[in-house]
Design an enzyme around this catalytic site. Structure first.
Site, PDB file in Angstrom:
ATOM      1  N   MET A  30       0.842  -1.204   0.000  1.00 16.45           N
ATOM      2  CA  MET A  30       0.000   0.000   0.000  1.00 16.45           C
ATOM      3  C   MET A  30       0.879   1.257   0.000  1.00 16.45           C
ATOM      4  SD  MET A  30      -3.447  -0.899   2.014  1.00 16.45           S
ATOM      5  CE  MET A  30      -2.852  -0.690   3.675  1.00 16.45           C
ATOM      6  N   GLY A  31       2.145   1.105  -0.380  1.00 13.20           N
ATOM      7  CA  GLY A  31       3.019   2.270  -0.486  1.00 13.20           C
ATOM      8  C   GLY A  31       3.535   2.732   0.868  1.00 13.20           C
ATOM      9  N   ALA A  32       4.013   4.001   0.919  1.00 14.59           N
ATOM     10  CA  ALA A  32       4.714   4.518   2.111  1.00 14.59           C
ATOM     11  C   ALA A  32       5.791   3.498   2.495  1.00 14.59           C
ATOM     12  CB  ALA A  32       3.752   4.787   3.261  1.00 14.59           C
ATOM     13  N   HIS A  34       9.075   1.146   3.233  1.00  6.99           N
ATOM     14  CA  HIS A  34      10.184   1.145   4.189  1.00  6.99           C
ATOM     15  C   HIS A  34      11.033  -0.097   3.915  1.00  6.99           C
ATOM     16  CE1 HIS A  34       7.712  -1.847   6.172  1.00  6.99           C
ATOM     17  NE2 HIS A  34       6.727  -0.976   6.323  1.00  6.99           N
ATOM     18  N   HIS A  37       9.312  -3.507   3.310  1.00 13.70           N
ATOM     19  CA  HIS A  37       8.834  -3.754   1.950  1.00 13.70           C
ATOM     20  C   HIS A  37      10.009  -4.142   1.043  1.00 13.70           C
ATOM     21  CE1 HIS A  37       5.667  -0.743   3.309  1.00 13.70           C
ATOM     22  NE2 HIS A  37       4.924  -1.770   2.944  1.00 13.70           N
ATOM     23  N   ASP A 151       2.070  -9.442   8.998  1.00 12.33           N
ATOM     24  CA  ASP A 151       0.613  -9.554   8.883  1.00 12.33           C
ATOM     25  C   ASP A 151       0.286 -11.041   8.826  1.00 12.33           C
ATOM     26  OD1 ASP A 151      -0.343  -6.611   8.300  1.00 12.33           O
ATOM     27  OD2 ASP A 151       1.509  -6.901   7.196  1.00 12.33           O
ATOM     28  N   GLN A 154      -3.165 -12.213   7.665  1.00  8.07           N
ATOM     29  CA  GLN A 154      -3.314 -11.933   6.229  1.00  8.07           C
ATOM     30  C   GLN A 154      -2.563 -12.977   5.397  1.00  8.07           C
ATOM     31  OE1 GLN A 154      -2.975  -7.906   4.289  1.00  8.07           O
ATOM     32  NE2 GLN A 154      -0.899  -8.590   3.900  1.00  8.07           N
ATOM     33  N   SER A 186       6.708  -0.296   9.958  1.00  4.21           N
ATOM     34  CA  SER A 186       5.337  -0.181   9.473  1.00  4.21           C
ATOM     35  C   SER A 186       5.157   1.200   8.871  1.00  4.21           C
ATOM     36  CB  SER A 186       4.348  -0.355  10.641  1.00  4.21           C
ATOM     37  OG  SER A 186       3.069   0.103  10.257  1.00  4.21           O
TER      38      SER A 186
HETATM   39  P1  AMP Z   1       1.482  -2.911   3.479  1.00  3.68           P
HETATM   40  O1  AMP Z   1       2.032  -1.880   2.542  1.00  3.68           O
HETATM   41  O2  AMP Z   1       1.520  -2.488   4.910  1.00  3.68           O
HETATM   42  O3  AMP Z   1       0.157  -3.451   3.027  1.00  3.68           O
HETATM   43  O4  AMP Z   1       2.501  -4.124   3.415  1.00  3.68           O
HETATM   44  C1  AMP Z   1       2.840  -4.734   2.199  1.00  3.68           C
HETATM   45  C2  AMP Z   1       3.568  -6.012   2.484  1.00  3.68           C
HETATM   46  O5  AMP Z   1       4.742  -5.736   3.235  1.00  3.68           O
HETATM   47  C3  AMP Z   1       2.725  -6.985   3.339  1.00  3.68           C
HETATM   48  O6  AMP Z   1       2.910  -8.310   2.847  1.00  3.68           O
HETATM   49  C4  AMP Z   1       3.306  -6.804   4.707  1.00  3.68           C
HETATM   50  O7  AMP Z   1       3.150  -7.951   5.529  1.00  3.68           O
HETATM   51  C5  AMP Z   1       4.764  -6.553   4.386  1.00  3.68           C
HETATM   52  N1  AMP Z   1       5.415  -5.852   5.494  1.00  3.68           N
HETATM   53  C6  AMP Z   1       4.943  -4.780   6.173  1.00  3.68           C
HETATM   54  N2  AMP Z   1       5.789  -4.445   7.167  1.00  3.68           N
HETATM   55  C7  AMP Z   1       6.820  -5.328   7.116  1.00  3.68           C
HETATM   56  C8  AMP Z   1       8.017  -5.527   7.880  1.00  3.68           C
HETATM   57  N3  AMP Z   1       8.323  -4.733   8.914  1.00  3.68           N
HETATM   58  N4  AMP Z   1       8.841  -6.545   7.536  1.00  3.68           N
HETATM   59  C9  AMP Z   1       8.544  -7.360   6.492  1.00  3.68           C
HETATM   60  N5  AMP Z   1       7.432  -7.226   5.729  1.00  3.68           N
HETATM   61  C10 AMP Z   1       6.583  -6.231   6.038  1.00  3.68           C
END
Ligand code: AMP
Length: 304
Positions: A30-32, A34, A37, A151, A154, A186
């Site tokens: 979902m972007g933003a 780090h 990702h 997650d 998920q 996050s």
């Molecule tokens: P999101 O953008 O938050 O929807 O996350 C996109 C993907 O990145 C999802 O599969 C998350 O589980 C993964 N993700 C988010 N935070 C982390 C993290 N700290 N370490 C590894 N994967 C992550």
């Protein structure tokens, strides 16, 4: 790096790559972005010749409109990071492109596992997640898709969907990346003020505490869950949604924890909702464990 905004264009690109014999890795986000990702991107690059990343803040997985409005967005920064990371294509569709018949069009219904924990606190969340992930899979047409263990529920739901609907791809789970003080990376962390950033570390201490107790021989899942809760409740500014020990496959609470059991936490710190988890049998967070138990709470001196 290609920037693609339509389903038809990404499908055509993906088919071209497949025709050339390329393996395709896909990372939905979902972007933003780090480092967490980027670790998924790195894993995708290792296993595939082409990597596609999607950046789409999916409205149907937000049950809280203010959470959706406050979700951080900075596509130019994200695109620069992905380009630097060697991504072949970023998919950045608008809401109308992802939901051409509107937000109430055909939807997937998540299985009963979706009704507990995250699903209980965010009704409809997993229906929205699975629906958008299914459309993304049919658009990117990957061989492998990468999801974070952060997650955990998920990841389990996506694995179930891929098995139930026979998507011809492999789901790869990737470990959680953390800041040096243990806080799980996050996109929401950017919304924590300095005081709340400090309070948020209680989540890491609580997870570390379960690992420490498990390593010391505690198996009673209720006792482990109580220990998590105590650490969180002792911290000002932290409001717990849930703090539980669950079986890694069923997400049901076991009587006795085993090494694969997961400690799962969701808590609001200020107005930011955070989730985190770890295996109780892991050792990665033990050094963040909470203060040692008082002798009264630990009559046998197991934790002294
Ligand atoms: P999101 O953008 O938050 O929807 O996350 C996109 C993907 O990145 C999802 O599969 C998350 O589980 C993964 N993700 C988010 N935070 C982390 C993290 N700290 N370490 C590894 N994967 C992550």
């Amino acid at each position: 790096m290609l920037v693609i905004e339509t389903v038809a264009e990404l499908q055509a690109q993906s088919r071209d790559w497949r025709r050339d014999g390329d393996g395709i890795g896909f990372v939905p986000t979902m972007g933003a972005l780090h480092e967490g990702h980027l670790s998924l991107v790195e894993a995708a690059r290792r296993d595939n010749t082409r990597v596609i990343v999607s950046v789409f803040v999916n409205p149907t997985q937000f049950n809280d409109k203010s959470d959706l409005a406050a979700y951080p967005r900075d596509f130019n920064r994200d695109a620069a990071m992905l380009d630097e990371a060697g991504v072949d294509a970023v998919f950045h569709p608008g809401v109308d492109e992802m939901y051409p018949s509107g937000l109430l069009a055909t939807r997937l219904a998540a299985p009963p596992l979706a009704e507990v924990l995250e699903g209980e606190h965010r009704p409809g969340h997993f229906d929205g997640v699975l629906t958008v992930v299914a459309r993304l899979f049919n658009t990117a047409i990957p061989d492998r898709a990468y999801f974070g263990e952060k997650d955990a529920q998920q990841l389990a739901m996506v694995r179930a969907m891929v098995a139930d609907l026979a998507f011809p791809l492999e789901v790869v789970g990737c470990p959680t990346l953390r800041e040096t003080d243990g806080l799980a990376m996050s996109s929401r962390n950017t919304r924590l003020g300095p005081a709340d950033r400090e309070h948020a570390l209680a989540l890491v201490r609580a997870l570390g505490e379960t690992q420490r107790r498990f390593a010391a021989g505690e198996r009673d899942a209720t006792a482990l869950a109580s220990a998590v809760l105590r650490v969180l409740e002792d911290e000002p500014g932290v409001a717990v949604d849930y703090a539980v020990i669950v079986n890694a496959d069923s997400f049901a609470p076991p009587v006795d924890a085993d090494a694969r059991s997961l400690a799962l936490i969701a808590a609001r710190v200020g107005d930011v909702r955070l989730i985190d988890n770890s295996r109780v049998g892991g050792a990665d967070l033990i050094h963040f464990a909470a203060e040692r138990s008082t002798p009264a709470a630990d009559p046998q001196g197991v934790f002294a």
